[in-house]
Design a protein around this motif. Structure first.
Motif, PDB file in Angstrom:
ATOM      1  N   GLU A   1       0.836  -1.217  -0.043  1.00 30.10           N
ATOM      2  CA  GLU A   1       0.145   0.046   0.209  1.00 30.10           C
ATOM      3  C   GLU A   1       0.886   1.243  -0.009  1.00 30.10           C
ATOM      4  O   GLU A   1       0.550   2.211  -0.606  1.00 30.10           O
ATOM      5  CB  GLU A   1      -0.941   0.169   1.163  1.00 30.10           C
ATOM      6  N   ALA A   2       1.922   1.173   0.679  1.00 27.71           N
ATOM      7  CA  ALA A   2       2.996   2.438   0.829  1.00 27.71           C
ATOM      8  C   ALA A   2       3.692   2.680  -0.327  1.00 27.71           C
ATOM      9  O   ALA A   2       4.126   3.819  -0.947  1.00 27.71           O
ATOM     10  CB  ALA A   2       3.866   2.106   1.865  1.00 27.71           C
ATOM     11  N   GLY A   3       3.641   1.558  -1.585  1.00 26.36           N
ATOM     12  CA  GLY A   3       4.241   1.751  -2.780  1.00 26.36           C
ATOM     13  C   GLY A   3       5.529   0.903  -3.058  1.00 26.36           C
ATOM     14  O   GLY A   3       5.737   0.308  -3.990  1.00 26.36           O
ATOM     15  N   SER A   4       6.339   0.437  -1.791  1.00 29.17           N
ATOM     16  CA  SER A   4       7.354  -0.333  -1.838  1.00 29.17           C
ATOM     17  C   SER A   4       7.627  -0.817  -0.529  1.00 29.17           C
ATOM     18  O   SER A   4       7.027  -0.030   0.372  1.00 29.17           O
ATOM     19  CB  SER A   4       8.601   0.446  -2.605  1.00 29.17           C
ATOM     20  N   ALA A   5       8.445  -1.722  -0.365  1.00 32.08           N
ATOM     21  CA  ALA A   5       8.624  -2.348   0.927  1.00 32.08           C
ATOM     22  C   ALA A   5       9.631  -1.171   1.421  1.00 32.08           C
ATOM     23  O   ALA A   5       9.557  -1.013   2.686  1.00 32.08           O
ATOM     24  CB  ALA A   5       9.621  -3.660   0.856  1.00 32.08           C
TER      25      ALA A   5
END
Length: 239
Positions: free
Chosen positions: A137-141
């Motif tokens: 959800e944040a866009g990347s780890a």
């Protein structure tokens, strides 16, 4: 420098320990202290046979993070939340390097002569498996980790395209490019130095942390290329 490798008993952790253990003090972190200590002894022995005098020790993840200046997070994505919660109190004013890739294995059915995946309704259809980037959800780890660290901690995303087996083979020179993402030039420069500590590897500045998803997604791409084209441990070089 003192470098903690969380997940240091895994494949990619072994490569980092053997390469950086030639110049730096390495602390192997694991959930299992006995395993970390045993693996550290194994890595020391390998480096000693190559003529080095390594300082590699093993302990639990929190203690490793507490003792180190730089913490490499080289764990599976599904282990991320509990590990980051565990080390949060001891990583202020330090540099964290994320090697984490959120990916999963998928499969689809393809009919002979067709370019389109189908539901498996005919016997002549066959199953094909592939890895894909599972976008958090944040866009990347790395962006997810950014929400889990103290404000004073600097975060860099890097080393996602290094083949673990080749990294751990000290007889191989790795002529690869390593993408580095982060919001602080101070921490980026530290990581550039760690890249250059591995002979023939070149660091490339990809941009701020928001670009990390592009770099993380290259890992499943490289795995798919290798698997479907009968290649082994492929990586990247920009020319």
């Amino acid at each position: 420098m003192k470098i903690a490798i969380l997940g240091g008993t895994g494949n990619i952790g072994k490569g980092f320990a053997l390469r950086w253990g030639q110049k730096h003090e390495i602390i192997i972190g694991s959930r299992d202290i006995d395993k970390a200590e045993a693996v550290a002894a194994e890595y020391n022995e390998v480096l000693e046979t190559h003529g080095y005098k390594p300082v590699i020790t093993g302990t639990d993840n929190r203690t490793a993070a507490e003792k180190a200046e730089i913490i490499v997070v080289a764990i599976r994505y599904n282990q991320l939340a509990p590990v980051m919660e565990l080390i949060y109190p001891v990583i202020s004013d330090k540099v964290v390097i994320s090697v984490v890739v959120p990916m999963e294995k998928n499969s689809c059915y393809i009919s002979p002569g067709s370019n389109y995946p189908r539901t498996p309704i005919e016997s002549e259809e066959f199953n094909t498996e592939y890895f894909c980037f599972s976008i958090p959800e944040a866009g990347s780890a790395a962006q997810e980790i950014f929400t889990m660290i103290p404000e004073s901690t600097e975060l860099v995303a890097a080393f996602h395209t290094v083949p673990a087996k080749k990294l751990a083979d000290l007889d191989m020179e790795l002529d690869y490019d390593i993408g580095v993402c982060g919001n602080s030039m101070h921490s980026k420069e530290l990581v550039f130095g760690l890249v250059r500590d591995i002979s023939n590897m070149r660091p490339l500045d990809i941009g701020p942390l928001e670009t990390a998803g592009m770099v993380e997604s290259l890992t499943p791409l490289l795995i798919n290329v290798a698997a479907r084209n009968k290649m082994r441990d492929v990586s990247l070089k920009f020319i």
